[in-house]
Design a protein around this motif. Sequence first.
Motif, PDB file in Angstrom:
ATOM      1  N   ASN A   8      53.150 -15.288  46.006  1.00 30.91           N
ATOM      2  CA  ASN A   8      53.197 -13.888  46.450  1.00 30.91           C
ATOM      3  C   ASN A   8      53.890 -13.724  47.797  1.00 30.91           C
ATOM      4  O   ASN A   8      53.402 -13.005  48.682  1.00 30.91           O
ATOM      5  N   LEU A   9      55.031 -14.365  47.958  1.00 26.45           N
ATOM      6  CA  LEU A   9      55.732 -14.347  49.244  1.00 26.45           C
ATOM      7  C   LEU A   9      56.434 -13.013  49.453  1.00 26.45           C
ATOM      8  O   LEU A   9      57.204 -12.555  48.602  1.00 26.45           O
ATOM      9  N   THR A  10      56.160 -12.402  50.604  1.00 28.05           N
ATOM     10  CA  THR A  10      56.764 -11.121  50.966  1.00 28.05           C
ATOM     11  C   THR A  10      57.276 -11.212  52.392  1.00 28.05           C
ATOM     12  O   THR A  10      56.607 -11.781  53.268  1.00 28.05           O
ATOM     13  N   ILE A  11      58.459 -10.672  52.631  1.00 24.71           N
ATOM     14  CA  ILE A  11      58.966 -10.593  54.001  1.00 24.71           C
ATOM     15  C   ILE A  11      59.714  -9.272  54.163  1.00 24.71           C
ATOM     16  O   ILE A  11      60.492  -8.866  53.295  1.00 24.71           O
ATOM     17  N   ARG A  12      59.426  -8.609  55.287  1.00 22.84           N
ATOM     18  CA  ARG A  12      60.063  -7.329  55.581  1.00 22.84           C
ATOM     19  C   ARG A  12      60.789  -7.413  56.917  1.00 22.84           C
ATOM     20  O   ARG A  12      60.315  -8.037  57.859  1.00 22.84           O
ATOM     21  N   PHE A  13      61.956  -6.777  56.970  1.00 24.78           N
ATOM     22  CA  PHE A  13      62.707  -6.642  58.218  1.00 24.78           C
ATOM     23  C   PHE A  13      62.780  -5.150  58.517  1.00 24.78           C
ATOM     24  O   PHE A  13      63.586  -4.426  57.910  1.00 24.78           O
ATOM     25  N   GLY A  14      61.908  -4.683  59.427  1.00 22.88           N
ATOM     26  CA  GLY A  14      61.815  -3.255  59.662  1.00 22.88           C
ATOM     27  C   GLY A  14      61.320  -2.570  58.402  1.00 22.88           C
ATOM     28  O   GLY A  14      60.284  -2.908  57.843  1.00 22.88           O
ATOM     29  N   GLY A  15      62.080  -1.598  57.918  1.00 20.84           N
ATOM     30  CA  GLY A  15      61.685  -0.890  56.704  1.00 20.84           C
ATOM     31  C   GLY A  15      62.247  -1.498  55.438  1.00 20.84           C
ATOM     32  O   GLY A  15      62.070  -0.939  54.346  1.00 20.84           O
TER      33      GLY A  15
END
Length: 281
Positions: A8-15
């Motif tokens: 369940n890998l998630t990564i966000r850069f800002g929006g």
Amino acid sequence: MSVLEISNLTIRFGGITALNEVTLRAGEWEIVGIIGPNGAGKTTLFNCITGFYQPTAGRVAYRGTDITGLPVHKRTALGIGRTFQNVGLVKNATVRENLATAQHLQVSYDPWAGIAGGPTTFGEERRIRERSHLILELLDLRHVGEERVADLPYGVLKKVEIAAVLATDPDLLLLDEPGSGMGPEEATALGDTLLELRQQFGLSIVMIDHHVPLVTRVSDYVYCLNFGEVLAEGKPDDVRRHPEVARAYLGTEPETEPEPAPEPVPGPEPDTTPTLVGGAL
């Protein structure tokens, strides 16, 4: 136990969500392929596995141990080796010097002994040279050992980078577009090399590549990413023929079974009534 397990890998850069709940695994001695269009999140996934990026959520495990928070050098010391989309080598050094530099984590002497050139360093340096020689032989690169990296063509550079990563003595090899810049024959030869490396070094390999024939030929299992999510996964031919993969990545309509030809419609029965010719039967 999986060599690599991503949950369940998630990564966000800002929006922007670059990866969204990606789950992936690679078993012992497996070659796992990752395909997908540009911007799908493939290299971002590698950056999370190797520690260059810290994910927003999810977990990266290596041989059952959670390594999500470990820095890059500690992951390398565990046995995770990685190539880059843009070749990550010391351009002004020779090929052999790059392979020697890659082995710095394996030396047992301290920096002061290395600077002074004490007796304890001689055996280690000999071992490094011998290992470099063997790797160059295996990858058919011995003839460029004394060449400066900056003077080599791109296809050879990609093989030299694989050699440098092998010099770190990895158990898990992550290859970011190893077939980039190669023609069909070179890609076929690379595939043969990867299969041999798995056998010779006992490696598990996870590879990103746009060269779909290469990926499907050597991989045991394939994932397709699209917009940061797993679009499809499974055996190579199953993923290649998946309808959504065909549309989103390969740019073709999915393969379908030909429709059976329609049954012929029977015509009228021929008229067999005798006809009078010249007033006689």
